[in-house]
Design a protein around this motif. Sequence first.
Motif, PDB file in Angstrom:
ATOM      1  N   GLU A 138      -3.480  -1.375 -12.274  1.00  0.00           N
ATOM      2  CA  GLU A 138      -4.062  -0.255 -13.013  1.00  0.00           C
ATOM      3  C   GLU A 138      -2.971   0.644 -13.604  1.00  0.00           C
ATOM      4  N   LYS A 139      -1.715   0.489 -13.134  1.00  0.00           N
ATOM      5  CA  LYS A 139      -0.609   1.311 -13.637  1.00  0.00           C
ATOM      6  C   LYS A 139       0.063   0.599 -14.825  1.00  0.00           C
ATOM      7  N   ALA A 140       0.658   1.379 -15.726  1.00  0.00           N
ATOM      8  CA  ALA A 140       1.064   0.854 -17.041  1.00  0.00           C
ATOM      9  C   ALA A 140       2.030  -0.339 -16.980  1.00  0.00           C
ATOM     10  N   TYR A 171      -5.567   1.038  11.319  1.00  0.00           N
ATOM     11  CA  TYR A 171      -6.531   1.050  10.216  1.00  0.00           C
ATOM     12  C   TYR A 171      -7.367   2.319  10.352  1.00  0.00           C
ATOM     13  N   ALA A 172      -7.028   3.340   9.594  1.00  0.00           N
ATOM     14  CA  ALA A 172      -7.695   4.636   9.770  1.00  0.00           C
ATOM     15  C   ALA A 172      -7.548   5.500   8.528  1.00  0.00           C
ATOM     16  N   ASN A 173      -8.405   6.503   8.476  1.00  0.00           N
ATOM     17  CA  ASN A 173      -8.457   7.408   7.338  1.00  0.00           C
ATOM     18  C   ASN A 173      -7.692   8.690   7.682  1.00  0.00           C
ATOM     19  N   GLY A 219       0.377   0.604   0.612  1.00  0.00           N
ATOM     20  CA  GLY A 219       0.333   0.725  -0.848  1.00  0.00           C
ATOM     21  C   GLY A 219       1.669   0.357  -1.473  1.00  0.00           C
ATOM     22  N   PHE A 220       1.805   0.692  -2.730  1.00  0.00           N
ATOM     23  CA  PHE A 220       2.981   0.275  -3.518  1.00  0.00           C
ATOM     24  C   PHE A 220       4.292   0.874  -2.974  1.00  0.00           C
ATOM     25  N   ILE A 221       4.429   2.197  -3.034  1.00  0.00           N
ATOM     26  CA  ILE A 221       5.705   2.800  -2.607  1.00  0.00           C
ATOM     27  C   ILE A 221       5.824   2.744  -1.079  1.00  0.00           C
ATOM     28  N   HIS A 261       6.646  14.956   3.044  1.00  0.00           N
ATOM     29  CA  HIS A 261       5.426  14.877   2.231  1.00  0.00           C
ATOM     30  C   HIS A 261       5.760  14.307   0.854  1.00  0.00           C
ATOM     31  N   ILE A 262       5.065  13.223   0.501  1.00  0.00           N
ATOM     32  CA  ILE A 262       5.301  12.620  -0.815  1.00  0.00           C
ATOM     33  C   ILE A 262       4.331  13.248  -1.813  1.00  0.00           C
ATOM     34  N   SER A 263       4.865  14.181  -2.572  1.00  0.00           N
ATOM     35  CA  SER A 263       4.091  14.827  -3.633  1.00  0.00           C
ATOM     36  C   SER A 263       4.304  14.023  -4.920  1.00  0.00           C
ATOM     37  N   THR A 264       4.296  14.648  -6.048  1.00  0.00           N
ATOM     38  CA  THR A 264       4.479  13.925  -7.317  1.00  0.00           C
ATOM     39  C   THR A 264       4.939  14.881  -8.416  1.00  0.00           C
ATOM     40  N   GLN A 299     -10.931  14.606  -1.226  1.00  0.00           N
ATOM     41  CA  GLN A 299     -11.001  14.231   0.193  1.00  0.00           C
ATOM     42  C   GLN A 299      -9.639  13.786   0.709  1.00  0.00           C
ATOM     43  N   THR A 300      -9.135  12.710   0.129  1.00  0.00           N
ATOM     44  CA  THR A 300      -7.915  12.108   0.690  1.00  0.00           C
ATOM     45  C   THR A 300      -6.680  12.976   0.446  1.00  0.00           C
ATOM     46  N   ASP A 301      -6.496  13.383  -0.813  1.00  0.00           N
ATOM     47  CA  ASP A 301      -5.226  14.036  -1.154  1.00  0.00           C
ATOM     48  C   ASP A 301      -5.161  15.451  -0.579  1.00  0.00           C
ATOM     49  N   VAL A 336       2.279   1.997  10.658  1.00  0.00           N
ATOM     50  CA  VAL A 336       1.633   2.198   9.356  1.00  0.00           C
ATOM     51  C   VAL A 336       0.193   2.639   9.614  1.00  0.00           C
ATOM     52  N   TYR A 337      -0.188   3.699   8.930  1.00  0.00           N
ATOM     53  CA  TYR A 337      -1.528   4.282   9.086  1.00  0.00           C
ATOM     54  C   TYR A 337      -2.179   4.219   7.712  1.00  0.00           C
ATOM     55  N   ASP A 338      -3.198   3.388   7.553  1.00  0.00           N
ATOM     56  CA  ASP A 338      -3.711   3.161   6.203  1.00  0.00           C
ATOM     57  C   ASP A 338      -5.196   2.784   6.268  1.00  0.00           C
ATOM     58  N   ALA A 339      -5.955   3.282   5.309  1.00  0.00           N
ATOM     59  CA  ALA A 339      -7.393   2.989   5.250  1.00  0.00           C
ATOM     60  C   ALA A 339      -7.698   1.725   4.443  1.00  0.00           C
ATOM     61  N   LEU A 340      -6.645   1.095   3.894  1.00  0.00           N
ATOM     62  CA  LEU A 340      -6.812  -0.118   3.082  1.00  0.00           C
ATOM     63  C   LEU A 340      -7.911   0.048   2.024  1.00  0.00           C
ATOM     64  N   THR A 341      -7.711   1.013   1.155  1.00  0.00           N
ATOM     65  CA  THR A 341      -8.595   1.146  -0.001  1.00  0.00           C
ATOM     66  C   THR A 341      -8.267   0.006  -0.966  1.00  0.00           C
ATOM     67  N   TYR A 342      -8.874   0.019  -2.150  1.00  0.00           N
ATOM     68  CA  TYR A 342      -8.579  -1.031  -3.148  1.00  0.00           C
ATOM     69  C   TYR A 342      -7.076  -1.097  -3.445  1.00  0.00           C
ATOM     70  N   ALA A 343      -6.348   0.022  -3.185  1.00  0.00           N
ATOM     71  CA  ALA A 343      -4.930   0.095  -3.562  1.00  0.00           C
ATOM     72  C   ALA A 343      -3.987  -0.409  -2.474  1.00  0.00           C
ATOM     73  N   GLY A 344      -4.500  -0.625  -1.270  1.00  0.00           N
ATOM     74  CA  GLY A 344      -3.622  -1.034  -0.169  1.00  0.00           C
ATOM     75  C   GLY A 344      -3.925  -2.454   0.269  1.00  0.00           C
ATOM     76  N   SER A 345      -2.881  -3.143   0.741  1.00  0.00           N
ATOM     77  CA  SER A 345      -3.098  -4.508   1.216  1.00  0.00           C
ATOM     78  C   SER A 345      -2.056  -4.854   2.277  1.00  0.00           C
ATOM     79  N   PHE A 382       9.180  11.107  -9.786  1.00  0.00           N
ATOM     80  CA  PHE A 382       8.619  10.886 -11.122  1.00  0.00           C
ATOM     81  C   PHE A 382       8.027   9.473 -11.138  1.00  0.00           C
ATOM     82  N   ASN A 383       7.640   8.976 -12.326  1.00  0.00           N
ATOM     83  CA  ASN A 383       6.872   7.719 -12.390  1.00  0.00           C
ATOM     84  C   ASN A 383       7.584   6.519 -11.792  1.00  0.00           C
ATOM     85  N   ASN A 384       7.015   5.982 -10.748  1.00  0.00           N
ATOM     86  CA  ASN A 384       7.626   4.816 -10.092  1.00  0.00           C
ATOM     87  C   ASN A 384       7.109   3.516 -10.688  1.00  0.00           C
TER      88      ASN A 384
HETATM   89  P1  NAD Z   1      -0.954   3.421  -3.931  1.00  0.00           P
HETATM   90  O1  NAD Z   1      -2.217   3.808  -4.597  1.00  0.00           O
HETATM   91  O2  NAD Z   1      -0.306   2.131  -4.288  1.00  0.00           O
HETATM   92  O3  NAD Z   1      -1.154   3.404  -2.339  1.00  0.00           O
HETATM   93  C1  NAD Z   1      -1.876   4.393  -1.661  1.00  0.00           C
HETATM   94  C2  NAD Z   1      -2.074   3.912  -0.235  1.00  0.00           C
HETATM   95  O4  NAD Z   1      -2.781   4.948   0.479  1.00  0.00           O
HETATM   96  C3  NAD Z   1      -2.894   2.646  -0.125  1.00  0.00           C
HETATM   97  O5  NAD Z   1      -2.321   1.759   0.808  1.00  0.00           O
HETATM   98  C4  NAD Z   1      -4.257   3.129   0.365  1.00  0.00           C
HETATM   99  O6  NAD Z   1      -4.978   2.162   1.115  1.00  0.00           O
HETATM  100  C5  NAD Z   1      -3.846   4.335   1.205  1.00  0.00           C
HETATM  101  N1  NAD Z   1      -4.928   5.319   1.344  1.00  0.00           N
HETATM  102  C6  NAD Z   1      -5.718   5.818   0.353  1.00  0.00           C
HETATM  103  N2  NAD Z   1      -6.625   6.670   0.864  1.00  0.00           N
HETATM  104  C7  NAD Z   1      -6.390   6.732   2.204  1.00  0.00           C
HETATM  105  C8  NAD Z   1      -6.984   7.453   3.259  1.00  0.00           C
HETATM  106  N3  NAD Z   1      -8.017   8.291   3.043  1.00  0.00           N
HETATM  107  N4  NAD Z   1      -6.499   7.294   4.503  1.00  0.00           N
HETATM  108  C9  NAD Z   1      -5.455   6.433   4.739  1.00  0.00           C
HETATM  109  N5  NAD Z   1      -4.869   5.718   3.771  1.00  0.00           N
HETATM  110  C10 NAD Z   1      -5.321   5.867   2.505  1.00  0.00           C
HETATM  111  O7  NAD Z   1       0.034   4.641  -4.172  1.00  0.00           O
HETATM  112  P2  NAD Z   1       1.589   4.692  -4.510  1.00  0.00           P
HETATM  113  O8  NAD Z   1       1.765   4.498  -5.952  1.00  0.00           O
HETATM  114  O9  NAD Z   1       2.307   3.841  -3.544  1.00  0.00           O
HETATM  115  O10 NAD Z   1       1.890   6.225  -4.198  1.00  0.00           O
HETATM  116  C11 NAD Z   1       2.212   6.634  -2.870  1.00  0.00           C
HETATM  117  C12 NAD Z   1       2.400   8.134  -2.862  1.00  0.00           C
HETATM  118  O11 NAD Z   1       3.411   8.498  -3.811  1.00  0.00           O
HETATM  119  C13 NAD Z   1       1.152   8.912  -3.260  1.00  0.00           C
HETATM  120  O12 NAD Z   1       1.091  10.083  -2.476  1.00  0.00           O
HETATM  121  C14 NAD Z   1       1.404   9.267  -4.722  1.00  0.00           C
HETATM  122  O13 NAD Z   1       0.723  10.449  -5.076  1.00  0.00           O
HETATM  123  C15 NAD Z   1       2.903   9.447  -4.724  1.00  0.00           C
HETATM  124  N6  NAD Z   1       3.545   9.205  -6.004  1.00  0.00           N
HETATM  125  C16 NAD Z   1       3.372   8.024  -6.663  1.00  0.00           C
HETATM  126  C17 NAD Z   1       4.045   7.810  -7.876  1.00  0.00           C
HETATM  127  C18 NAD Z   1       3.904   6.514  -8.626  1.00  0.00           C
HETATM  128  O14 NAD Z   1       4.406   6.445  -9.753  1.00  0.00           O
HETATM  129  N7  NAD Z   1       3.295   5.479  -8.081  1.00  0.00           N
HETATM  130  C19 NAD Z   1       4.870   8.804  -8.399  1.00  0.00           C
HETATM  131  C20 NAD Z   1       5.009   9.992  -7.693  1.00  0.00           C
HETATM  132  C21 NAD Z   1       4.367  10.174  -6.498  1.00  0.00           C
END
Ligand code: NAD
Length: 345
Positions: free
Chosen positions: A193-195, A61-63, A13-15, A126-129, A101-103, A34-43, A183-185
């Motif tokens: 989808e982010k501003a 590639y896993a959940n 994902g992004f961060i 742990h990356i909270s928010t 489910q995920t979070d 890297v452990y990722d389910a590649l949802t719409y948000a991951g690539s 805070f907001n990254n």
């Molecule tokens: P993102 O949506 O860009 O990426 C999320 C990633 O998690 C994707 O690669 C997706 O495929 C993967 N994923 C989703 N569900 C999964 C599952 N069930 N199993 C395995 N992988 C899964 O998110 P981001 O913006 O990079 O945020 C990363 C973390 O930082 C998140 O925990 C988010 O809550 C936190 N965070 C983000 C922001 C922000 O501004 N973007 C700010 C504070 C905290």
Amino acid sequence: MAKKTILVTGGAGFIGSTFVRLLLKKYPDYRIIVYDALTYAGSVENFPPGVFSLDRFEFIYANVCSTAQATAAVSQADIIVHFAAETHVTRSIYDASDFWQTDVIGTATLAAAAVQNAHKIERFVHISTSEVYGTCRPELDMMDEEHPLEPRSPYASAKTGADRIIYSYFQTYGLPAVIVRPFNNYGPHQHLEKAIPRFITSALLDEPLTVHGDGRSSRDWVYVDDTCEAIDVIMHAPVAQIAGEVFNIATFEDASVLDIARQILKIAHKPETLIQFSGDRPGQVIKHKGDASKIKRVLGWAAQVTLEDGLARTFKWYAENEAFWRRMLWMAKTKINTGRQLEWH
Ligand code: NAD
């Protein structure tokens, strides 16, 4: 630097992918999974070219909700950095089921795998928010780590659950966990989808920049490289200094969404008439401004990138990487796996 294996959930994902790029560059001895389910948000396109030919890089590639897969992955790791989550507030308002489910369940599954596995995990980051705080209490100017947890959206409440699950695993099982509240990254590779990326690409396309409500709601905007540097510092601090602790990642400043739209139009040399207003998002956070005194005092970290510089860098990246966001726009238009979340940032 000793050899270590870092398990990065949500690393596509992004961060997460920005953090993986930092690890690859800075720590040539580290093995990165890297452990990722590649949802719409991951690539996987978020990784640097050539990464799949590196012996020290592995992609699973896993959940995170899968006990079997999480346990197998955790057994290989020294350090876990847990980014994986559903992250889009508006999506959570339409349908929160994936967020629970995920979070929540995913975080509990990973934490359980970490404590149950015979292999000893050195630390769990742990990356909270900051969304866990809700909106800044009116009597306060900034939110420090003691601000009450008052999540205002399903996303925020799911992340609050995850945040407290990790804390309970520290207290009950001695999981060497640290909770990070960025805070907001913003920055390169963020989903449209982010501003900020949405505003930038709209400006590039001469399309309207849609601002919710009157645009006065403010956020503490942190450039993603700063966040990843902070996580790196936290990952390498003595464990006694960080276990069971919560750290904000913030800049001590806030800027309104309307101001961000204006700054982006200025960079793009486009008129402010492109700004349009739409109805406010339910559960909107009015003010988010982070106090990052603790991480500065304890670990010596402070944000380096000014908002002006970060916006300019981000704008340049989107201008030069059209293929990244054209694919997302196409998916949104054809409604592939995106629904209507692009209507709201
Ligand atoms: P993102 O949506 O860009 O990426 C999320 C990633 O998690 C994707 O690669 C997706 O495929 C993967 N994923 C989703 N569900 C999964 C599952 N069930 N199993 C395995 N992988 C899964 O998110 P981001 O913006 O990079 O945020 C990363 C973390 O930082 C998140 O925990 C988010 O809550 C936190 N965070 C983000 C922001 C922000 O501004 N973007 C700010 C504070 C905290």
